[in-house]
Scaffold this active site. Structure first.
Site, PDB file in Angstrom:
ATOM      1  N   ILE A   3      -1.395 -10.253  -5.855  1.00  0.00           N
ATOM      2  CA  ILE A   3      -0.524 -11.324  -5.347  1.00  0.00           C
ATOM      3  C   ILE A   3      -1.327 -12.587  -5.019  1.00  0.00           C
ATOM      4  O   ILE A   3      -0.755 -13.628  -4.744  1.00  0.00           O
ATOM      5  CB  ILE A   3       0.298 -10.887  -4.108  1.00  0.00           C
ATOM      6  CG1 ILE A   3      -0.606 -10.338  -3.014  1.00  0.00           C
ATOM      7  CG2 ILE A   3       1.362  -9.885  -4.488  1.00  0.00           C
ATOM      8  CD1 ILE A   3       0.097 -10.177  -1.685  1.00  0.00           C
ATOM      9  N   LYS A  63       1.524 -10.331  10.314  1.00  0.00           N
ATOM     10  CA  LYS A  63       2.968 -10.100  10.155  1.00  0.00           C
ATOM     11  C   LYS A  63       3.768 -11.117  10.975  1.00  0.00           C
ATOM     12  O   LYS A  63       4.753 -11.673  10.499  1.00  0.00           O
ATOM     13  CB  LYS A  63       3.333  -8.670  10.588  1.00  0.00           C
ATOM     14  CG  LYS A  63       2.876  -7.586   9.629  1.00  0.00           C
ATOM     15  CD  LYS A  63       3.719  -7.556   8.368  1.00  0.00           C
ATOM     16  CE  LYS A  63       3.389  -6.409   7.447  1.00  0.00           C
ATOM     17  NZ  LYS A  63       4.024  -6.531   6.129  1.00  0.00           N
ATOM     18  N   ASP A  78       1.603  -4.263  -8.411  1.00  0.00           N
ATOM     19  CA  ASP A  78       0.679  -3.661  -7.449  1.00  0.00           C
ATOM     20  C   ASP A  78      -0.717  -3.809  -8.038  1.00  0.00           C
ATOM     21  O   ASP A  78      -0.859  -3.987  -9.261  1.00  0.00           O
ATOM     22  CB  ASP A  78       1.015  -2.180  -7.212  1.00  0.00           C
ATOM     23  CG  ASP A  78       0.483  -1.678  -5.876  1.00  0.00           C
ATOM     24  OD1 ASP A  78       1.286  -1.364  -4.985  1.00  0.00           O
ATOM     25  OD2 ASP A  78      -0.775  -1.600  -5.708  1.00  0.00           O
ATOM     26  N   ARG A 125      -2.506  -1.382  -8.180  1.00  0.00           N
ATOM     27  CA  ARG A 125      -2.682  -0.066  -8.813  1.00  0.00           C
ATOM     28  C   ARG A 125      -1.533   0.197  -9.785  1.00  0.00           C
ATOM     29  O   ARG A 125      -0.444  -0.367  -9.602  1.00  0.00           O
ATOM     30  CB  ARG A 125      -2.623   1.045  -7.748  1.00  0.00           C
ATOM     31  CG  ARG A 125      -3.722   0.973  -6.726  1.00  0.00           C
ATOM     32  CD  ARG A 125      -3.410   1.864  -5.540  1.00  0.00           C
ATOM     33  NE  ARG A 125      -2.307   1.353  -4.734  1.00  0.00           N
ATOM     34  CZ  ARG A 125      -1.742   2.014  -3.736  1.00  0.00           C
ATOM     35  NH1 ARG A 125      -2.135   3.226  -3.431  1.00  0.00           N
ATOM     36  NH2 ARG A 125      -0.749   1.473  -3.037  1.00  0.00           N
ATOM     37  N   GLY A 132       3.650  -4.585  -4.076  1.00  0.00           N
ATOM     38  CA  GLY A 132       3.193  -3.407  -3.322  1.00  0.00           C
ATOM     39  C   GLY A 132       3.993  -2.178  -3.714  1.00  0.00           C
ATOM     40  O   GLY A 132       4.179  -1.256  -2.918  1.00  0.00           O
ATOM     41  N   TYR A 170      -3.541  -7.251  11.402  1.00  0.00           N
ATOM     42  CA  TYR A 170      -2.297  -6.936  10.685  1.00  0.00           C
ATOM     43  C   TYR A 170      -1.070  -7.434  11.473  1.00  0.00           C
ATOM     44  O   TYR A 170      -0.180  -8.081  10.918  1.00  0.00           O
ATOM     45  CB  TYR A 170      -2.264  -5.420  10.488  1.00  0.00           C
ATOM     46  CG  TYR A 170      -0.972  -4.817  10.019  1.00  0.00           C
ATOM     47  CD1 TYR A 170      -0.560  -4.960   8.707  1.00  0.00           C
ATOM     48  CD2 TYR A 170      -0.196  -4.044  10.883  1.00  0.00           C
ATOM     49  CE1 TYR A 170       0.618  -4.359   8.265  1.00  0.00           C
ATOM     50  CE2 TYR A 170       0.972  -3.437  10.446  1.00  0.00           C
ATOM     51  CZ  TYR A 170       1.373  -3.605   9.140  1.00  0.00           C
ATOM     52  OH  TYR A 170       2.531  -3.006   8.699  1.00  0.00           O
ATOM     53  N   GLY A 173       2.873   1.451  -3.133  1.00  0.00           N
ATOM     54  CA  GLY A 173       2.713   1.921  -1.752  1.00  0.00           C
ATOM     55  C   GLY A 173       3.855   2.860  -1.364  1.00  0.00           C
ATOM     56  O   GLY A 173       4.752   3.134  -2.167  1.00  0.00           O
TER      57      GLY A 173
HETATM   58  C1  AKB Z   1       0.411   0.804  10.630  1.00  0.00           C
HETATM   59  O1  AKB Z   1       0.156   1.797  11.309  1.00  0.00           O
HETATM   60  O2  AKB Z   1      -0.349  -0.141  10.460  1.00  0.00           O
HETATM   61  C2  AKB Z   1       1.791   0.725  10.004  1.00  0.00           C
HETATM   62  C3  AKB Z   1       2.732  -0.006  10.901  1.00  0.00           C
HETATM   63  C4  AKB Z   1       3.101   0.560  12.208  1.00  0.00           C
HETATM   64  O3  AKB Z   1       3.201  -1.046  10.531  1.00  0.00           O
HETATM   65  N1  AKB Z   1       2.298   2.028   9.743  1.00  0.00           N
END
Ligand code: AKB
Length: 336
Positions: free
Chosen positions: A54, A157, A35, A37, A10, A153, A13
């Site tokens: 990845i 995580k 990446d 990109r 990444g 997300y 980024g």
């Molecule tokens: C997002 O907004 O998804 C990220 C974060 C808070 O991890 N910037």
């Protein structure tokens, strides 16, 4: 002999670019960046860059025959807004891609009999405050509290945090000979703000978008209410925390997942600061109901006492320094 190398995924980024610059300036290791990109031209020559995915396991099979990874900064991810628009793609990159990286680091550690240090940026998005009252009543949660993410997300995580601990402490636990395991270390970031890059696909993006728009003389309609509050951090502090944690002696670490943060600020306070530097800035509020709900589920602040105690974490940029010394001068220059 294989080259001792730091791998950064990444790398194109926001955090990746800042980390590559910092590590290149130190000139202590060979850097291999990856990446989907290419890297921006101003990072040319700072690393060996591979445009690759990845999710492509065969790529790693080739890379490990050439490079000896001592540290892996696994930064590649799809952020929270993007993840809600394409949940399956987010799961693929954030979970399956991370699993590939963890497995590769686990195999390397076992094979070399040396712990590969695996640095993973997690996020305030792993929290899920259930209402605004609950958010106000629990403003500074510990790492293990309120882990009820409402985004793909955040869930990704949180799961990779758990898998990282598994691979570091319990991997192959039923085997006769315990393998040398990787050394997973994770920082949970708040919203990040960079003077040099504009984020995309995040839900904390209203902060950086506001200031980058003002510096370009563009009007900005915030997608959250003025009273919305979450923690933020300037990019140099984010990079500092990654490197401090990577270098901390293992015996100092009492956990593998650490909150780190700098300052908490409402959207309105952010807008006022922007307006004090760019008096012509036109900032209005047009809350997006669903993105608002995501930001409302993130806590006001995060308890980062463990990072401060164990490895000397301390942000260098509070809100004043972030705006006055980092963001405003650099952003002015960028758009001059
Ligand atoms: C997002 O907004 O998804 C990220 C974060 C808070 O991890 N910037």
């Amino acid at each position: 002999m294989r080259k001792k190398t730091i791998l950064i995924t990444g790398a194109a980024g926001e955090v990746g670019q800042a980390l590559v610059r910092k590590l290149h300036a130190r000139n202590s290791h060979h850097l291999l960046t990856m990446d989907v990109r290419p890297l921006p031209p101003d990072l040319d020559g700072m690393s060996t860059h591979i445009v690759g995915d990845i999710l492509d396991k065969s790529l790693f099979e080739r890379l490990v025959s050439e490079f000896d990874f001592t540290h892996i900064f696994h930064l590649a991810a799809l952020l929270s807004t993007r993840g809600e628009l394409s949940p399956q793609a987010a799961h693929n990159v954030n979970v399956n891609g991370s699993l590939n990286m963890l497995q590769m680091a686990a195999d390397q550690s076992e094979w070399k009999r040396e712990r590969v240090v695996f640095i993973f940026p997690s996020s305030v998005a792993v929290y899920g405050m259930q209402s605004l009252e609950n958010k106000a009543a629990n403003p500074r949660p510990q790492e293990w509290e309120w882990n009820y993410p409402i985004t793909m997300y955040g869930a990704n995580k949180l799961y990779i945090e758990t898998l990282g601990v598994y691979y570091s402490e319990h991997y192959k636990q039923l085997a006769e000979d315990e393998p040398t395991m990787l050394d997973f270390r994770c920082v949970r970031f708040p919203g990040l703000i960079s003077a040099f890059t504009v984020p995309s696909g995040g839900t904390s993006d209203y902060g950086p978008e506001m200031i980058h728009a003002a510096a370009q003389g563009k009007p900005y309609a915030s997608f959250v209410r003025p009273d919305t509050i979450i923690p933020f951090m300037a990019m140099p502090d984010a990079v500092k925390s990654l490197l401090l944690l990577a270098e901390a002696p293992a015996e100092r670490l009492s956990r593998r997942v650490y909150n780190v943060t700098s300052f908490s600020i409402t959207a309105q306070e952010m807008a006022e600061r922007v307006q004090s530097h760019f008096p012509q800035a036109k900032i209005t509020y047009r809350p997006h109901e669903k993105r608002q709900r995501i930001v409302d589920s993130w806590p006001v602040d995060m308890n980062d006492d463990a990072a401060r105690r164990d490895w000397g974490w301390q942000p260098e940029y509070d809100a004043d320094r972030t705006f006055d010394e980092y963001l405003v001068p650099n952003i002015r220059q960028r758009y001059a």
